[in-house]
Write a protein that holds these residues in place. Sequence first.
Motif, PDB file in Angstrom:
ATOM      1  N   SER A  48       0.419  -0.750   1.805  1.00  0.00           N
ATOM      2  CA  SER A  48       0.519  -2.099   1.244  1.00  0.00           C
ATOM      3  C   SER A  48       1.587  -2.269   0.172  1.00  0.00           C
ATOM      4  O   SER A  48       1.976  -3.398  -0.141  1.00  0.00           O
ATOM      5  N   LEU A  49       2.053  -1.187  -0.428  1.00  0.00           N
ATOM      6  CA  LEU A  49       3.246  -1.233  -1.287  1.00  0.00           C
ATOM      7  C   LEU A  49       4.503  -0.956  -0.467  1.00  0.00           C
ATOM      8  O   LEU A  49       5.542  -1.594  -0.640  1.00  0.00           O
ATOM      9  N   ARG A  50       4.403   0.019   0.425  1.00  0.00           N
ATOM     10  CA  ARG A  50       5.585   0.533   1.114  1.00  0.00           C
ATOM     11  C   ARG A  50       6.094  -0.413   2.191  1.00  0.00           C
ATOM     12  O   ARG A  50       7.313  -0.616   2.328  1.00  0.00           O
ATOM     13  N   ASN A  51       5.197  -1.025   2.957  1.00  0.00           N
ATOM     14  CA  ASN A  51       5.637  -1.922   4.023  1.00  0.00           C
ATOM     15  C   ASN A  51       6.354  -3.165   3.495  1.00  0.00           C
ATOM     16  O   ASN A  51       7.436  -3.504   3.990  1.00  0.00           O
ATOM     17  N   PRO A  52       5.809  -3.890   2.516  1.00  0.00           N
ATOM     18  CA  PRO A  52       6.537  -5.036   1.982  1.00  0.00           C
ATOM     19  C   PRO A  52       7.871  -4.643   1.345  1.00  0.00           C
ATOM     20  O   PRO A  52       8.858  -5.382   1.442  1.00  0.00           O
ATOM     21  N   ALA A  53       7.904  -3.499   0.671  1.00  0.00           N
ATOM     22  CA  ALA A  53       9.175  -3.043   0.090  1.00  0.00           C
ATOM     23  C   ALA A  53      10.209  -2.843   1.185  1.00  0.00           C
ATOM     24  O   ALA A  53      11.375  -3.244   1.045  1.00  0.00           O
ATOM     25  N   SER A  54       9.808  -2.231   2.285  1.00  0.00           N
ATOM     26  CA  SER A  54      10.714  -2.008   3.404  1.00  0.00           C
ATOM     27  C   SER A  54      11.202  -3.324   3.995  1.00  0.00           C
ATOM     28  O   SER A  54      12.395  -3.508   4.240  1.00  0.00           O
ATOM     29  N   SER A  88      -0.034  -5.379   2.032  1.00  0.00           N
ATOM     30  CA  SER A  88      -0.624  -6.572   1.462  1.00  0.00           C
ATOM     31  C   SER A  88       0.024  -7.008   0.138  1.00  0.00           C
ATOM     32  O   SER A  88      -0.333  -8.043  -0.406  1.00  0.00           O
ATOM     33  N   SER A  89       0.999  -6.244  -0.354  1.00  0.00           N
ATOM     34  CA  SER A  89       1.702  -6.640  -1.590  1.00  0.00           C
ATOM     35  C   SER A  89       2.934  -7.466  -1.248  1.00  0.00           C
ATOM     36  O   SER A  89       3.991  -7.311  -1.851  1.00  0.00           O
ATOM     37  N   GLY A  90       2.776  -8.377  -0.276  1.00  0.00           N
ATOM     38  CA  GLY A  90       3.905  -9.173   0.174  1.00  0.00           C
ATOM     39  C   GLY A  90       4.428 -10.118  -0.892  1.00  0.00           C
ATOM     40  O   GLY A  90       5.635 -10.279  -1.059  1.00  0.00           O
ATOM     41  N   ARG A 122       3.927   4.371  -3.904  1.00  0.00           N
ATOM     42  CA  ARG A 122       2.505   4.696  -3.894  1.00  0.00           C
ATOM     43  C   ARG A 122       2.331   6.000  -4.662  1.00  0.00           C
ATOM     44  O   ARG A 122       2.754   7.067  -4.204  1.00  0.00           O
ATOM     45  N   PRO A 123       1.726   5.979  -5.861  1.00  0.00           N
ATOM     46  CA  PRO A 123       1.532   7.218  -6.624  1.00  0.00           C
ATOM     47  C   PRO A 123       0.360   8.035  -6.091  1.00  0.00           C
ATOM     48  O   PRO A 123      -0.400   7.587  -5.230  1.00  0.00           O
ATOM     49  N   SER A 124       0.225   9.229  -6.621  1.00  0.00           N
ATOM     50  CA  SER A 124      -0.935  10.068  -6.310  1.00  0.00           C
ATOM     51  C   SER A 124      -2.210   9.392  -6.822  1.00  0.00           C
ATOM     52  O   SER A 124      -2.194   8.699  -7.847  1.00  0.00           O
ATOM     53  N   PRO A 125      -3.342   9.597  -6.149  1.00  0.00           N
ATOM     54  CA  PRO A 125      -4.610   9.063  -6.664  1.00  0.00           C
ATOM     55  C   PRO A 125      -4.873   9.532  -8.095  1.00  0.00           C
ATOM     56  O   PRO A 125      -4.676  10.702  -8.423  1.00  0.00           O
ATOM     57  N   GLY A 126      -5.274   8.597  -8.944  1.00  0.00           N
ATOM     58  CA  GLY A 126      -5.571   8.905 -10.336  1.00  0.00           C
ATOM     59  C   GLY A 126      -4.412   8.701 -11.281  1.00  0.00           C
ATOM     60  O   GLY A 126      -4.613   8.647 -12.498  1.00  0.00           O
ATOM     61  N   ARG A 127      -3.208   8.601 -10.748  1.00  0.00           N
ATOM     62  CA  ARG A 127      -2.038   8.455 -11.633  1.00  0.00           C
ATOM     63  C   ARG A 127      -2.105   7.149 -12.407  1.00  0.00           C
ATOM     64  O   ARG A 127      -1.724   7.076 -13.583  1.00  0.00           O
ATOM     65  N   VAL A 128      -2.589   6.089 -11.768  1.00  0.00           N
ATOM     66  CA  VAL A 128      -2.713   4.775 -12.407  1.00  0.00           C
ATOM     67  C   VAL A 128      -4.195   4.428 -12.498  1.00  0.00           C
ATOM     68  O   VAL A 128      -4.865   4.285 -11.468  1.00  0.00           O
ATOM     69  N   ALA A 129      -4.700   4.317 -13.696  1.00  0.00           N
ATOM     70  CA  ALA A 129      -6.116   3.993 -13.889  1.00  0.00           C
ATOM     71  C   ALA A 129      -6.376   2.535 -13.543  1.00  0.00           C
ATOM     72  O   ALA A 129      -5.573   1.645 -13.854  1.00  0.00           O
ATOM     73  N   SER A 130      -7.516   2.289 -12.894  1.00  0.00           N
ATOM     74  CA  SER A 130      -7.930   0.921 -12.602  1.00  0.00           C
ATOM     75  C   SER A 130      -9.445   0.863 -12.590  1.00  0.00           C
ATOM     76  O   SER A 130     -10.128   1.886 -12.508  1.00  0.00           O
ATOM     77  N   ALA A 140      -6.352  -6.971   3.386  1.00  0.00           N
ATOM     78  CA  ALA A 140      -6.480  -6.419   4.736  1.00  0.00           C
ATOM     79  C   ALA A 140      -5.378  -6.938   5.645  1.00  0.00           C
ATOM     80  O   ALA A 140      -5.278  -8.146   5.878  1.00  0.00           O
ATOM     81  N   GLY A 141      -4.555  -6.032   6.158  1.00  0.00           N
ATOM     82  CA  GLY A 141      -3.535  -6.412   7.127  1.00  0.00           C
ATOM     83  C   GLY A 141      -2.138  -6.295   6.568  1.00  0.00           C
ATOM     84  O   GLY A 141      -1.911  -6.421   5.368  1.00  0.00           O
ATOM     85  N   GLY A 142      -1.191  -6.071   7.460  1.00  0.00           N
ATOM     86  CA  GLY A 142       0.196  -5.878   7.067  1.00  0.00           C
ATOM     87  C   GLY A 142       1.018  -7.139   7.099  1.00  0.00           C
ATOM     88  O   GLY A 142       2.238  -7.082   7.291  1.00  0.00           O
ATOM     89  N   ASN A 143       0.384  -8.313   6.928  1.00  0.00           N
ATOM     90  CA  ASN A 143       1.088  -9.590   6.882  1.00  0.00           C
ATOM     91  C   ASN A 143       0.418 -10.446   5.826  1.00  0.00           C
ATOM     92  O   ASN A 143      -0.807 -10.600   5.831  1.00  0.00           O
ATOM     93  N   THR A 144       1.183 -10.989   4.895  1.00  0.00           N
ATOM     94  CA  THR A 144       0.610 -11.695   3.749  1.00  0.00           C
ATOM     95  C   THR A 144       0.390 -13.167   4.072  1.00  0.00           C
ATOM     96  O   THR A 144       1.305 -13.990   3.991  1.00  0.00           O
ATOM     97  N   PHE A 145      -0.838 -13.478   4.472  1.00  0.00           N
ATOM     98  CA  PHE A 145      -1.270 -14.860   4.668  1.00  0.00           C
ATOM     99  C   PHE A 145      -2.748 -14.923   4.359  1.00  0.00           C
ATOM    100  O   PHE A 145      -3.473 -13.931   4.482  1.00  0.00           O
ATOM    101  N   ASN A 146      -3.221 -16.086   3.934  1.00  0.00           N
ATOM    102  CA  ASN A 146      -4.653 -16.277   3.703  1.00  0.00           C
ATOM    103  C   ASN A 146      -4.975 -17.763   3.766  1.00  0.00           C
ATOM    104  O   ASN A 146      -4.072 -18.607   3.798  1.00  0.00           O
ATOM    105  N   GLU A 147      -6.270 -18.067   3.780  1.00  0.00           N
ATOM    106  CA  GLU A 147      -6.702 -19.457   3.905  1.00  0.00           C
ATOM    107  C   GLU A 147      -6.677 -20.206   2.577  1.00  0.00           C
ATOM    108  O   GLU A 147      -6.909 -21.409   2.547  1.00  0.00           O
TER     109      GLU A 147
END
Length: 471
Positions: A180-186, A156-158, A194-202, A131-138
Amino acid sequence: MACDEDLIKLTACAVVDLLRRGEVTPFDCLDALEARLAAVDSAVNALPILCFERAREQARRLMQRPPNERGLLAGLPVPIKDLTDVAGVRTTYGSPIFADFVPEASDILVNTIEAEGGLIYAKSNTPEFGAGGNTFNEVFGTTRNPWNTALSAAGSSGGAAVALATGTAWVAQGSDLGGSLRNPASFCGVVGLRPSPGRVASTPGAKTDRLLSVNGPMGRTVEDTALLLDAMTGESPGDPLSLPRTENFLAAARSGWRPTRVAFSADLGITPVDLEVAAICQAAAERFVELGAIVEEAHPDLSEAHDTFQVLRGMSFAVSYAGLLQNHRDKMKPEVIWNIEQGLNYTMADVVRAENQRAALFRRMNAFFDTYDLLLCPATIVAAYPADERYVSQCAGHTFSNYVEWLAIAYAITLTASPALSLPCGFTRDGRPVGLQIVGRPRAEGRVLAGARALEEILGLHGITPIDPRA
């Protein structure tokens, strides 16, 4: 190779070629990464969880197969975001609630990557529950931008983006809900798709029919990103939305396809944008003319994006974390608490409105691609900001109403189910990277990758990473 440093500087595609020819081994790659981590990661805190012995055991098993049976990655190491389970490896989700959690089973995504010869050697840092566009946690603290360690790596993929930028990864897995992929890359000068939904199974969480959050690849170049996408795709009975593997995305990136008509919008009609960022992105977009494309200023009507995203995101957080809020409120950051409570307070009428609006946004975007091959805009509305600021509160004279509103230029695209890639496209006057967002019709990742690779060649910015962290 002459030394570990030479190996670190190669592209992922080049390293995989060496692995297939037997000129380097997976152990050489792991040794190089371990040395590089020791040299640079203390300055940026990208990969706080390491599992090199697990990776070496995987490598031993992989080396027992013939070279042509070692998968698409052939022994290339891959870090996994600390939101995704890896069997036997500490997985915290960036939360004190799970600070010591060790899952017994891996996510479907991890199994897919390992089946293609990927070696999992580390977990990348993420904000709490992504959650959030800055990578920090406790649990692990703040991940810092290697271009200037006083600045944010976004989220969040910082951790994944910083690992790529500093040479502690050749490719990296990330996930994306609101950018969360695009902002850290930038922010970090790398590529994130960011692929289309379903392209990568999880493995599904509390919500099995999710369309907002997806997993995707990150790399230093478009080709490297396509390589990892190929290794992540495929249908799985454990994911009801998963799509079969029908396309070679690395081949698509290299296909030479060129768009004939592209649209550029500095703001998608919904958000303020830093003037310098907008100018850098427009200048990059206009270079599609050199590929023979018509470039026009246009965008679909995305006016309902803010309301739609807030409701659907809130509902997702409520479904996923309401139980944790009840039992562990004291261990959650305030932004997560706000998002969960927001979701719990929405009515069925709010959800009905949001779902209807999302359907309308999807239809408009799909119709837009009847005219344009690609839609271009900034990947994020600012360049990297100070790491000690929790989020962007103001831009171009506008004050945002909450901690996610500044991400609208990314989350509006999320709502349309379109694939979107952040491509390094320039630098601000003070040296901060800027990413151009390249968006395509749903399930048209091949065209997005091909268009991005063509522009990447013109801009000449591939090869700007890895770098040593800069204070």
